[in-house]
Design an enzyme around this catalytic site. Structure first.
Site, mmCIF file in Angstrom:
data_model
loop_
_atom_site.group_PDB
_atom_site.id
_atom_site.type_symbol
_atom_site.label_atom_id
_atom_site.label_comp_id
_atom_site.label_asym_id
_atom_site.label_seq_id
_atom_site.Cartn_x
_atom_site.Cartn_y
_atom_site.Cartn_z
ATOM 1 N N TYR A 1 0.148 12.134 -33.515
ATOM 2 C CA TYR A 1 -1.138 11.466 -33.733
ATOM 3 C C TYR A 1 -1.444 11.488 -35.217
ATOM 4 C CZ TYR A 1 -6.204 10.594 -33.609
ATOM 5 O OH TYR A 1 -7.466 10.089 -33.815
ATOM 6 N N ASP B 1 2.465 13.950 -42.397
ATOM 7 C CA ASP B 1 1.059 14.071 -42.025
ATOM 8 C C ASP B 1 0.799 15.550 -41.737
ATOM 9 O OD1 ASP B 1 -1.452 14.081 -41.030
ATOM 10 O OD2 ASP B 1 -1.096 12.613 -39.433
ATOM 11 N N LYS C 1 -8.589 18.693 -42.023
ATOM 12 C CA LYS C 1 -8.860 19.938 -41.291
ATOM 13 C C LYS C 1 -9.056 21.147 -42.223
ATOM 14 C CE LYS C 1 -7.491 18.029 -36.937
ATOM 15 N NZ LYS C 1 -6.448 17.083 -36.613
HETATM 16 C C1 LIG Z 1 -6.589 15.542 -36.625
HETATM 17 C C2 LIG Z 1 -5.439 14.752 -37.133
HETATM 18 C C3 LIG Z 1 -5.599 13.509 -37.760
HETATM 19 C C4 LIG Z 1 -6.919 12.800 -37.816
HETATM 20 O O1 LIG Z 1 -7.852 13.503 -38.558
HETATM 21 P P1 LIG Z 1 -9.419 13.173 -38.343
HETATM 22 O O2 LIG Z 1 -10.085 14.015 -39.361
HETATM 23 O O3 LIG Z 1 -9.716 13.528 -36.931
HETATM 24 O O4 LIG Z 1 -9.577 11.718 -38.600
HETATM 25 C C5 LIG Z 1 -4.498 12.910 -38.322
HETATM 26 N N1 LIG Z 1 -3.285 13.479 -38.257
HETATM 27 C C6 LIG Z 1 -3.084 14.662 -37.655
HETATM 28 C C7 LIG Z 1 -1.724 15.261 -37.645
HETATM 29 C C8 LIG Z 1 -4.149 15.330 -37.060
HETATM 30 O O5 LIG Z 1 -3.919 16.478 -36.413
#
Ligand SMILES: *Cc1c(COP(=O)(O)O)cnc(C)c1O
Length: 425
Positions: free
Chosen positions: A142, A237, A265
């Site tokens: 994701y 990511d 995060k």
């Molecule tokens: C949480 C997450 C996102 C999205 O971040 P948001 O702050 O919720 O938009 C993108 N990539 C990864 C790997 C994530 O865990």
């Protein structure tokens, strides 16, 4: 009726599904989502005054636990100086310097306000820099909810993607190719067929959005090699894994150098901060230096950045990550031991401060394997643990998080509660 139930009924009148992000609605476990009122350290208290040991940590940001005094003080001080200027501030410079010093692959970085913004911007940048359109992503990873990323595999292995969400134009989805995570052969085939058209590969180097899946040896290296050979941009990511699986994120753990990295995060410490950064040559394509447009009214917000900076500084303490990893490991080893004692098909693993729990005999290595886990068993476990004051992610396909505030006694209490749950399995 509990106060959480009352609030949920009210919420559903005015907020779609009663929540501002879908997984919060408890749809995959059933029951009423808990509304939280207070968080302190490893614990949260719900609107009915019930206390839980929290293994979600706001889905990853709260690596120091809830309301760490140093983070709260930094936020209060920043807030007192003004909430936003829409102009540069010193704390953004400090944050950029710190991020680039902590992650050697970052030569320049830009701050945004969410992980979604970071990945969306990194992809636009990769496309602008390479002059190519095609993006490769992996099933089960994701990367936020922008159009190019809400895509599922087409009908054949190397056929272009289809939208996985309403509202995503098929014309956008067909610029994304979705492959199987941990399958180097598919990557090689994709580059053999489409190499000259591939702008970027985006990956969670440790996958944390299909429960937790570790990269097989060689998978990331093959990806790096193919991207370099074909002139594609490799995007790690690390919104979840950054400063979570170790002091240099997943790239440090596996000794990799991506071209671009996205963060979120942990770097906001519970406030909305995201970032994308990497090679100077690529970052120079971003406006105002280059032709790729990207902007944000609240980007680099001083209050949010204050929370992130205070958090990142505390992570530099000697032994921080050893202790964090030890906490996650004793949780997963303890849970596996009590499951085995009672004959429950269960496995678990941790990487740094992240962990995965699986209702299947062995830890999964692929999306297909994780999908085979026993979902009804997870639901039972989730609710039984919730009833004993343990808050795990309300889905079988999310990673869990331990914070520095989780004590040995907290983890032992959780394992003991699971022992009791499994003994009546
Ligand atoms: C949480 C997450 C996102 C999205 O971040 P948001 O702050 O919720 O938009 C993108 N990539 C990864 C790997 C994530 O865990």
């Amino acid at each position: 009726m509990s106060r959480s139930q009352q609030l949920f009924e009210r919420a559903q009148q005015y907020i779609p599904g009663g929540v501002n992000s879908p997984v919060r609605a408890f749809r995959s476990v059933g029951g009423t989502p808990r509304f939280f009122a207070v968080g302190t350290g490893a614990r949260v208290t719900d609107a009915d005054g019930r206390s839980y040991l929290d293994y979600v940590g706001s889905w990853g940001p709260l690596i120091l636990g809830h309301a760490h005094p140093a983070v709260i003080a930094a936020v209060q001080q920043a807030a007192a100086n003004g909430l936003s200027f829409g102009a540069p501030t010193e704390s953004e410079v400090e944050m950029a310097e710190l991020l680039c010093s902590l992650l050697p692959s970052l030569e320049m970085v830009r701050l945004v306000s969410s992980g979604t913004e970071a990945t969306m911007s990194a992809i636009r940048l990769a496309r602008g820099f390479t002059g190519r359109d095609l993006l490769i992503k992996f099933e089960g990873c994701y990367h936020g909810h922008s159009d190019s990323l809400l895509v599922k595999a087409g009908s054949g292995l190397l056929t272009l993607g289809n939208p996985s969400s309403g509202g995503v134009p098929a014309d956008v989805a067909r610029h994304t190719l979705v492959l199987d995570y941990n399958d180097s052969g598919q990557l090689e085939a994709a580059f053999a067929e489409h190499g000259a058209a591939i702008a970027a590969v985006i990956v969670e180097a440790v996958a944390g959005n299909m429960n937790l899946i570790a990269p097989r040896s060689g998978f990331l290296q093959t990806m790096r090699e193919l991207c370099s050979r074909h002139g594609a941009v490799l995007i790690f990511d690390e919104v979840m894994t950054g400063f979570r699986v170790g002091p240099r994120g997943a790239q440090g753990l596996y000794d990799m150098t991506p071209d671009l990295t996205t963060l979120g995060k942990v770097i906001g410490g519970g406030m909305p901060v995201g970032a994308f950064g990497g090679r100077r040559e690529i970052m120079a394509s971003i406006a105002p230096l280059g032709p790729v447009y990207q902007a944000g009214t609240l980007s680099g917000n001083p209050v949010a950045v204050a929370a992130g900076l205070a958090t990142l500084k505390l992570l530099q303490a000697d032994g921080f990550y050893d202790a964090l990893a030890q906490g996650a490991r004793s949780l997963t080893e303890g849970l596996v031991a009590v499951a085995r004692k009672h004959g429950v098909p269960f496995s678990a693993q941790s990487i740094g401060g992240m962990f995965g729990l699986y209702f299947r005999a062995q830890c999964p290595q692929t999306y297909a394997e994780v999908m085979e886990s026993d979902q009804p068993a997870f639901r039972r476990f989730f609710h039984a643990m919730l009833d004993t004051g343990h808050y795990f992610a309300p889905s079988a396909f999310e990673a869990g998080f331990v914070s520095a505030a989780h004590s040995t006694a907290d983890i032992a209490a959780t394992v003991a509660a699971a022992d009791a749950v499994f003994s009546n399995w």
